[in-house]
Scaffold this active site. Structure first.
Site, PDB file in Angstrom:
ATOM      1  N   ARG A  35       0.817  -1.221   0.000  1.00 26.94           N
ATOM      2  CA  ARG A  35       0.000   0.000   0.000  1.00 26.94           C
ATOM      3  C   ARG A  35       0.851   1.273   0.000  1.00 26.94           C
ATOM      4  O   ARG A  35       0.434   2.293  -0.533  1.00 26.94           O
ATOM      5  CB  ARG A  35      -0.948  -0.004   1.202  1.00 26.94           C
ATOM      6  CG  ARG A  35      -2.062  -1.001   0.993  1.00 26.94           C
ATOM      7  CD  ARG A  35      -2.942  -1.112   2.198  1.00 26.94           C
ATOM      8  NE  ARG A  35      -4.149  -1.840   1.858  1.00 26.94           N
ATOM      9  CZ  ARG A  35      -5.011  -2.306   2.740  1.00 26.94           C
ATOM     10  NH1 ARG A  35      -4.799  -2.105   4.031  1.00 26.94           N
ATOM     11  NH2 ARG A  35      -6.086  -2.954   2.343  1.00 26.94           N
ATOM     12  N   LYS A 198     -20.605 -17.759  -1.108  1.00 29.75           N
ATOM     13  CA  LYS A 198     -22.058 -17.607  -0.973  1.00 29.75           C
ATOM     14  C   LYS A 198     -22.705 -16.753  -2.059  1.00 29.75           C
ATOM     15  O   LYS A 198     -22.180 -15.703  -2.417  1.00 29.75           O
ATOM     16  CB  LYS A 198     -22.370 -16.956   0.372  1.00 29.75           C
ATOM     17  CG  LYS A 198     -22.120 -17.883   1.533  1.00 29.75           C
ATOM     18  CD  LYS A 198     -22.406 -17.154   2.820  1.00 29.75           C
ATOM     19  CE  LYS A 198     -22.211 -18.074   4.017  1.00 29.75           C
ATOM     20  NZ  LYS A 198     -22.208 -17.310   5.261  1.00 29.75           N
ATOM     21  N   GLY A 354     -12.776  -8.477  -2.025  1.00 33.06           N
ATOM     22  CA  GLY A 354     -12.739  -9.532  -1.008  1.00 33.06           C
ATOM     23  C   GLY A 354     -11.459 -10.347  -1.034  1.00 33.06           C
ATOM     24  O   GLY A 354     -10.358  -9.790  -1.046  1.00 33.06           O
ATOM     25  N   GLY A 377     -13.388  -4.131   0.028  1.00 31.16           N
ATOM     26  CA  GLY A 377     -14.782  -3.679   0.146  1.00 31.16           C
ATOM     27  C   GLY A 377     -15.128  -2.612  -0.882  1.00 31.16           C
ATOM     28  O   GLY A 377     -16.231  -2.606  -1.447  1.00 31.16           O
TER      29      GLY A 377
HETATM   30  P1  AMP Z   1     -15.675 -14.914  -0.800  1.00 35.04           P
HETATM   31  O1  AMP Z   1     -15.061 -14.229   0.385  1.00 35.04           O
HETATM   32  O2  AMP Z   1     -17.159 -14.891  -0.833  1.00 35.04           O
HETATM   33  O3  AMP Z   1     -15.033 -14.483  -2.107  1.00 35.04           O
HETATM   34  O4  AMP Z   1     -15.368 -16.454  -0.621  1.00 35.04           O
HETATM   35  C1  AMP Z   1     -14.084 -16.952  -0.603  1.00 35.04           C
HETATM   36  C2  AMP Z   1     -14.114 -18.299   0.071  1.00 35.04           C
HETATM   37  O5  AMP Z   1     -14.932 -19.183  -0.652  1.00 35.04           O
HETATM   38  C3  AMP Z   1     -12.765 -18.927   0.146  1.00 35.04           C
HETATM   39  O6  AMP Z   1     -12.359 -18.934   1.488  1.00 35.04           O
HETATM   40  C4  AMP Z   1     -13.005 -20.350  -0.367  1.00 35.04           C
HETATM   41  O7  AMP Z   1     -12.407 -21.330   0.440  1.00 35.04           O
HETATM   42  C5  AMP Z   1     -14.493 -20.478  -0.336  1.00 35.04           C
HETATM   43  N1  AMP Z   1     -14.989 -21.497  -1.278  1.00 35.04           N
HETATM   44  C6  AMP Z   1     -14.767 -21.568  -2.577  1.00 35.04           C
HETATM   45  N2  AMP Z   1     -15.319 -22.684  -3.098  1.00 35.04           N
HETATM   46  C7  AMP Z   1     -15.919 -23.345  -2.097  1.00 35.04           C
HETATM   47  C8  AMP Z   1     -16.640 -24.586  -1.994  1.00 35.04           C
HETATM   48  N3  AMP Z   1     -16.873 -25.333  -3.061  1.00 35.04           N
HETATM   49  N4  AMP Z   1     -17.095 -24.934  -0.795  1.00 35.04           N
HETATM   50  C9  AMP Z   1     -16.858 -24.167   0.286  1.00 35.04           C
HETATM   51  N5  AMP Z   1     -16.183 -22.997   0.260  1.00 35.04           N
HETATM   52  C10 AMP Z   1     -15.712 -22.589  -0.921  1.00 35.04           C
END
Ligand code: AMP
Length: 396
Positions: A35, A198, A354, A377
């Site tokens: 940064r 999610k 993220g 964010g």
């Molecule tokens: P996000 O912060 O929403 O971008 O999510 C990132 C997280 O999603 C990472 O820590 C991954 O380990 C998780 N992730 C990716 N694919 C899967 C999966 N098939 N099942 C569970 N977690 C997952």
């Protein structure tokens, strides 16, 4: 868009909001100076014009109270080393101490103010505090993308005390340009790759980008909500049951807007959420009970590869598997390699939001994509189509 290049800083004092919220180790040494490096071009431009730079930032979450562990004093040496000038320090970011230090500042010099968040007024966006900050420079420069989504005193409110004497620094201007290239002016076909765990955390992004992309690749944990909603058997895979209708409506919307959606067709399934679990490749809609999909499968990656290599503009947000475990990182690494190849062939690629940056850094793709965003964010909110307050304040 007014950038720092529209100003000459000769004999001027630039009040620059930087994002020096860097990680420190137990000895209070900076462990990742990305940064600070990112703000360097802006600071150098001011100094080379014959101006001086007053740097303001937050560090950590001191919650409105002075806290020696989160003093910006700890980073003076690192900033001095990177900028190539011995940086001066003011023990407070407002009031007599700061004003005196600014008054003593000569062209070519750099002053770092103490942590903004030692004052609760910073995060509250307090007017009086913002006005006090505004006394510390002739021209306000915002170069902190990481906090541009916050309407804090130093990121947003302070701007109004500068009239036309305000602008974006190089870093913030580059971020705005990169987002614009992907969401507004990118060469077609435009492809977004969205992964992560999610649907619920990505839904606003999906809804916003359906109007802007030709192809949407969905991977990672989100996959299974879509697959189950369509009647597939997902075993013990991660799923948001209450988001199934939403998933179906996204598919409908995509169809009506002519956006091609690509979901995994096969996955690496595991009999436990563990790096040492037994694994098998299985059809995405026929995962046995007791097994869960944790990475993209080989046919899926072939499909994704084809789409990515045909794309001229690429946005990547979120891993397509549980990349933190080596056994399930292959899919995410493969996506990085496809984007690398597409970028070498002339595509513009942006990674951000993220966790994506962590994955990109971990696997060494930083230098292979066109642009890696510095704001988690802030990038997510930009992709959601929101106008960030820190950006709006400069445009006003
Ligand atoms: P996000 O912060 O929403 O971008 O999510 C990132 C997280 O999603 C990472 O820590 C991954 O380990 C998780 N992730 C990716 N694919 C899967 C999966 N098939 N099942 C569970 N977690 C997952």
């Amino acid at each position: 868009m007014k950038t720092i290049d529209d100003f000459n800083f000769s004999d001027k004092k630039a009040l620059i909001r930087v994002d020096f919220n860097v990680p420190l180790n137990e000895e209070f040494k900076v462990t990742d100076a990305t940064r600070i490096e990112a703000a360097k071009p802006t600071i150098i431009k001011v100094l080379e014009d014959g101006g001086s730079a007053v740097l303001m930032s937050h560090l950590g979450r001191p919650k409105g109270q002075p806290n020696p562990d989160m003093s910006l004093k700890h980073i003076i040496d690192k900033v001095s080393e990177i900028i190539g000038v011995q940086v001066k320090f003011a023990e407070d970011c407002v009031g007599d101490v700061a004003e005196k230090a600014v008054a003593d500042l000569k062209p070519g010099e750099v002053l770092l103010l103490e942590n903004l968040r030692f004052h609760a007024e910073e995060e509250k966006g307090d007017e009086a505090f913002s006005e006090q900050l505004s006394k510390l420079g002739d021209i306000y420069v915002n170069d902190a993308f990481g906090t541009a989504h916050r309407a804090h005193a130093s990121t947003t409110i302070v701007a109004k005390y500068f009239g036309d004497n305000k602008c974006f620094g190089y870093l913030l201007a580059n971020e705005i340009e990169a987002i614009d290239k992907v969401l507004a002016s990118g060469e077609k076909p435009v492809t977004a790759i969205l992964g992560g765990s999610k649907v619920s955390s990505k839904i606003t992004i999906i809804e916003n980008i359906l109007d802007k992309v030709d192809n949407l690749i969905i991977g990672g944990g989100m996959t299974y909500t879509f697959v189950k909603a369509q009647g597939g058997k997902i075993g013990d895979s991660i799923c948001e049951d209450d988001k199934q209708d939403l998933a179906l409506s996204i598919l409908e919307k995509a169809k009506s807007k002519g956006v091609n959606i690509y979901l995994p067709v096969d996955v690496v399934a595991a009999d436990d959420f563990s790096n040492t679990a037994n694994t098998q490749v299985s059809a995405v809609d026929n995962i046995p009970d007791g097994w869960q999909g944790l990475d993209a499968g080989p046919k899926t990656l072939e499909n994704f590869k084809k789409v990515i290599l045909e794309s001229k503009t690429i946005l990547w947000n979120g891993p397509v598997g549980v990349f933190e475990m080596e056994s399930f990182a292959k899919g995410t690494i493969a996506i990085g390699n496809f984007i690398d190849e597409a970028t070498k062939n002339g595509a513009f690629s942006l990674v951000g939001g993220g966790d994506s940056v962590a994955a990109v850094k971990q696997f060494g793709f930083e230098d292979k994509v066109s642009y890696v965003s510095t704001g988690g964010g802030a990038m997510l909110e930009s992709l959601e189509g929101k106008t960030l307050p820190g950006i709006a304040a400069i445009l006003k």
